[in-house]
Design an enzyme around this catalytic site. Structure first.
Site, PDB file in Angstrom:
ATOM      1  N   ASP A  49       0.839  -1.209   0.000  1.00 60.48           N
ATOM      2  CA  ASP A  49       0.000   0.000   0.000  1.00 60.48           C
ATOM      3  C   ASP A  49       0.871   1.256   0.000  1.00 60.48           C
ATOM      4  OD1 ASP A  49       0.860  -0.178   2.609  1.00 60.48           O
ATOM      5  OD2 ASP A  49      -1.111   0.103   3.527  1.00 60.48           O
ATOM      6  N   SER A  50       2.202   1.075   0.034  1.00 59.54           N
ATOM      7  CA  SER A  50       3.113   2.204  -0.195  1.00 59.54           C
ATOM      8  C   SER A  50       2.853   2.817  -1.570  1.00 59.54           C
ATOM      9  CB  SER A  50       4.573   1.750  -0.078  1.00 59.54           C
ATOM     10  OG  SER A  50       4.802   0.611  -0.883  1.00 59.54           O
ATOM     11  N   ASP A  88      -1.236  -6.121  -0.338  1.00 58.18           N
ATOM     12  CA  ASP A  88      -1.516  -5.477   0.951  1.00 58.18           C
ATOM     13  C   ASP A  88      -3.001  -5.167   1.101  1.00 58.18           C
ATOM     14  OD1 ASP A  88       0.164  -4.841   3.050  1.00 58.18           O
ATOM     15  OD2 ASP A  88       1.111  -3.161   1.995  1.00 58.18           O
ATOM     16  N   LYS A 118      -1.345  -9.366   2.690  1.00 61.84           N
ATOM     17  CA  LYS A 118      -0.598  -8.908   3.865  1.00 61.84           C
ATOM     18  C   LYS A 118      -1.480  -7.973   4.663  1.00 61.84           C
ATOM     19  CE  LYS A 118       2.980  -5.776   3.823  1.00 61.84           C
ATOM     20  NZ  LYS A 118       2.455  -4.703   4.709  1.00 61.84           N
ATOM     21  N   GLU A 120      -1.461  -5.518   8.515  1.00 61.96           N
ATOM     22  CA  GLU A 120      -0.644  -4.972   9.604  1.00 61.96           C
ATOM     23  C   GLU A 120      -1.270  -5.292  10.949  1.00 61.96           C
ATOM     24  OE1 GLU A 120       0.211  -0.801   9.072  1.00 61.96           O
ATOM     25  OE2 GLU A 120       1.016  -1.123   7.044  1.00 61.96           O
ATOM     26  N   GLU A 187       9.227  -4.331  10.492  1.00 61.45           N
ATOM     27  CA  GLU A 187       9.692  -3.045   9.959  1.00 61.45           C
ATOM     28  C   GLU A 187      10.310  -2.166  11.043  1.00 61.45           C
ATOM     29  OE1 GLU A 187       6.993  -1.075   7.305  1.00 61.45           O
ATOM     30  OE2 GLU A 187       8.194   0.768   7.259  1.00 61.45           O
TER      31      GLU A 187
HETATM   32  O1  KIV Z   1       3.497  -1.106   1.621  1.00 65.81           O
HETATM   33  C1  KIV Z   1       4.659  -1.541   1.576  1.00 65.81           C
HETATM   34  O2  KIV Z   1       5.405  -1.293   0.628  1.00 65.81           O
HETATM   35  C2  KIV Z   1       5.114  -2.369   2.684  1.00 65.81           C
HETATM   36  C3  KIV Z   1       6.556  -2.749   2.702  1.00 65.81           C
HETATM   37  C4  KIV Z   1       7.390  -1.598   2.960  1.00 65.81           C
HETATM   38  C5  KIV Z   1       6.837  -3.872   3.620  1.00 65.81           C
HETATM   39  O3  KIV Z   1       4.360  -2.686   3.547  1.00 65.81           O
END
Ligand code: KIV
Length: 277
Positions: A49-50, A88, A118, A120, A187
């Site tokens: 989600d970055s 994510d 993924k 969190e 992280e």
């Molecule tokens: O969203 C993302 O890119 C991440 C990574 C930095 C692990 O969660």
């Protein structure tokens, strides 16, 4: 032989089996073309989600939606055929209840074809992780600095620098492993804490700013390529593509203004008509 038959895509159990073995290589991707490059070198591609910050210029990952993740997840699946692709779950799509998490994750898996999701959170998400994994959804957990909690954490701060704070992080790692996550991203935590967690749990740890003691590493692709204007201390820049792109665009702009581009080799001529005999 079909492409599918000669190149089997890695699965969540394949990554789980790498605990203590050859380091797991992972990067983020949001596009088909970068996914194709990563696919030649990585075990795991994360559609992170970055993308909210990297692709959309947002200040944080909070505004990212499920639709944004699904669109880029589909692109990464089209571009890759070997690496496990994890997508994510964005903020607000899974925290309300385990049922909400299942419906969002099932949509992601059906619409993208990815092999894992993924999310969190540690202990607080353990019940949800167990619910998803028991229903066929492989979960990559994410603990330590969790960017979706940035407003509660008060900034992007390194975690666990004081050993007296380690208890909750160790409990998070234990909880996600017991709940059935196939691996956990850790992280921005101090190296001794990452080492202790890596020793204590049976699933692979994938570090980002968590030192080489982890079972694997992940970085945001644009950070390591030198395309992000700012990157955290834990990022090594393997290239400096920002200035290279700037030079290429400047050269193009100058040639267009001088009418030097397109040159004769880039221009279509009329079809040659055979001479009449
Ligand atoms: O969203 C993302 O890119 C991440 C990574 C930095 C692990 O969660």
């Amino acid at each position: 032989m079909s492409k599918q038959a000669d190149q089997k895509r890695l699965t969540a159990p394949d990554i789980r089996a790498r605990k203590g073995g050859a380091p797991i290589v992972s990067l983020t991707s949001y596009h088909a073309h970068t996914a194709a490059v990563l696919d030649r070198h990585c075990d795991l591609i994360l559609v992170g989600d970055s993308l909210g910050m990297v692709m959309h210029g947002l200040e944080s990952t909070i505004p990212v939606t499920l639709d944004m993740m699904i669109l880029q997840g589909k692109a990464v699946m089209r571009g890759s055929s070997h690496a496990l692709v994890a997508v994510d779950m964005p903020f607000g799509s899974y925290e309300a209840s385990r049922e909400q998490a299942f419906l969002s994750a099932a949509r992601v898996m059906k619409e993208t074809g990815c092999g894992a999701i993924k999310l969190e959170g540690g202990s607080r998400m353990a019940d949800t992780i167990a619910f998803l994994t028991q229903r066929g959804i492989p979960v990559l957990a994410h603990i330590g600095l969790t960017p979706q909690s940035i407003n509660a954490l008060g900034g992007f701060k390194t975690q666990g620098r004081d050993p007296s704070d380690w208890g909750p992080f160790e409990a998070d790692a234990r909880a996600v492993a017991d709940a059935g996550a196939f691996a956990v991203v850790i992280e921005a935590v101090a190296e001794p804490l990452a080492a202790k967690i890596t020793r204590e749990i049976e699933i692979p740890t994938i570090g980002i700013g968590a030192s080489p003691v982890c079972d694997g590493q992940i970085l945001v692709l644009e950070d390591m390529l030198g395309l992000s204007p700012r990157a955290p201390k834990f990022v090594k820049r393997y290239s400096d593509l920002g200035p290279a792109i700037d030079r290429a665009v400047a050269a193009y702009a100058a040639e267009v203004r001088e009418r030097a581009f397109p040159g004769p080799e880039h221009v279509y001529a009329l079809k040659k008509v055979p001479a009449k005999s």
